[in-house]
Write an enzyme that holds these catalytic residues in place. Structure first.
Site, PDB file in Angstrom:
ATOM      1  N   ASP A  67      -6.030  21.432   1.431  1.00  0.00           N
ATOM      2  CA  ASP A  67      -6.960  20.924   0.180  1.00  0.00           C
ATOM      3  C   ASP A  67      -7.924  21.899   0.485  1.00  0.00           C
ATOM      4  OD1 ASP A  67      -7.732  19.859   2.664  1.00  0.00           O
ATOM      5  OD2 ASP A  67      -7.757  17.904   2.030  1.00  0.00           O
ATOM      6  N   ASP A 136     -10.777   5.874   3.683  1.00  0.00           N
ATOM      7  CA  ASP A 136     -10.083   5.221   2.668  1.00  0.00           C
ATOM      8  C   ASP A 136      -8.519   5.374   2.461  1.00  0.00           C
ATOM      9  OD1 ASP A 136      -9.830   7.664   1.825  1.00  0.00           O
ATOM     10  OD2 ASP A 136     -10.933   7.528  -0.312  1.00  0.00           O
ATOM     11  N   HIS A 138      -6.757   8.255   2.627  1.00  0.00           N
ATOM     12  CA  HIS A 138      -6.385   9.319   2.113  1.00  0.00           C
ATOM     13  C   HIS A 138      -5.947  10.380   3.330  1.00  0.00           C
ATOM     14  CE1 HIS A 138     -10.798  11.526   2.415  1.00  0.00           C
ATOM     15  NE2 HIS A 138      -9.989  12.013   3.475  1.00  0.00           N
ATOM     16  N   GLU A 143      -6.176  10.423  -2.842  1.00  0.00           N
ATOM     17  CA  GLU A 143      -7.138   9.382  -2.656  1.00  0.00           C
ATOM     18  C   GLU A 143      -6.532   8.209  -3.124  1.00  0.00           C
ATOM     19  OE1 GLU A 143      -9.912   9.691  -0.916  1.00  0.00           O
ATOM     20  OE2 GLU A 143     -11.315  10.971  -2.054  1.00  0.00           O
TER      21      GLU A 143
END
Ligand code: F6R
Length: 237
Positions: A67, A136, A138, A143
């Protein structure tokens, strides 16, 4: 899924680096999928050491990073291209043209994403994908969502991710709100996955991801379906 419990962060890094080194030794022109963040730093340190003492040769290795923040130029010290150059690529004998990080300053996001997927598939996919995990759940910047996104795509980062990553920026307002991330298809099609996680703050999410229901609300839970995924962690689960 194989879970390796390590004594500490250092042992986690050593084991993850050993798996990557073994991959490179077995297939010198392999394709590595790489992650950024705090967790893999120790892994990269070991790989640098082993490359510099002649044990691992990266000269034919190709890499694809997961990313990049949208809006950050490669020269920005918080861009993931900068991180990779600084922590790994400039310290080993990899050819910089064989390293790929999505462009955070592309003028055509759709084209950038489609090209990224095409390049990965033209190289025959990823041999070994290194992953971290966000609070979370990810992986990359996939996400929590109501569906798993397949291809490389643009995402809006969650408040939780922005807050977690603000530790690297002067203020939370400077954290980019969007990113480009590899999608679940390239990750899940990797022949081998190695996930590293450390710190007690990751315990709950790691438990959910590894033992909870498989759901896009916990993106890392999809790894339960991967045929060759190794989780290396000092966390007692
Ligand atoms: C970054 C990436 C992210 C990180 C995750 C954990 O390339 O893929 O999914 O792995 O945000 O980051 P750290 O290791 O900083 O806790």
């Amino acid at each position: 899924m194989k879970i390796i419990k390590t004594k500490d962060y250092n042992e986690m890094s050593l084991k993850a680096a050993s798996m990557i080194a073994a991959q490179v030794i077995l297939k010198p022109n392999c394709v590595l999928g790489l992650a950024t963040g705090s967790t893999p730093l120790g892994t990269y340190e070991k790989l640098v050491e082993w490359c510099n003492n002649g044990h691992v040769d990266f000269s034919d290795v190709v890499t694809f990073n997961l990313d990049e923040y949208l809006g950050l130029d490669p020269s920005h010290d918080q861009s993931y291209r900068y991180y990779m150059n600084n922590n790994l690529f400039n310290k080993i004998n990899i050819k910089i043209e064989n390293t790929h990080v999505p462009s955070g300053v592309t003028t055509n996001i759709e084209e950038e994403c489609a090209n990224y997927d095409k390049m990965i598939s033209d190289y025959g996919g990823i041999d070994l994908q290194l992953l971290g995990i966000g609070h979370d759940g990810h992986i990359g910047f996939n996400e929590p969502s109501d569906h798993f996104e397949k291809g490389t795509h643009c995402v809006t980062l969650t408040e939780e991710t922005i807050k977690a990553n603000s530790r690297f920026f002067e203020s939370i307002d400077l954290v980019p709100k969007k990113a480009i991330t590899m999608g679940m298809l390239s990750i899940m099609q990797a022949k081998k996955i190695v996930l590293v996680a450390s710190g007690d703050d990751k315990k709950e999410i790691l438990k959910k991801a590894l033992f909870g229901p498989i759901t896009p609300k916990v993106p890392a839970s999809i790894l339960q379906l991967h045929p060759d995924c190794t989780v290396i962690t000092p966390i007692s689960l």
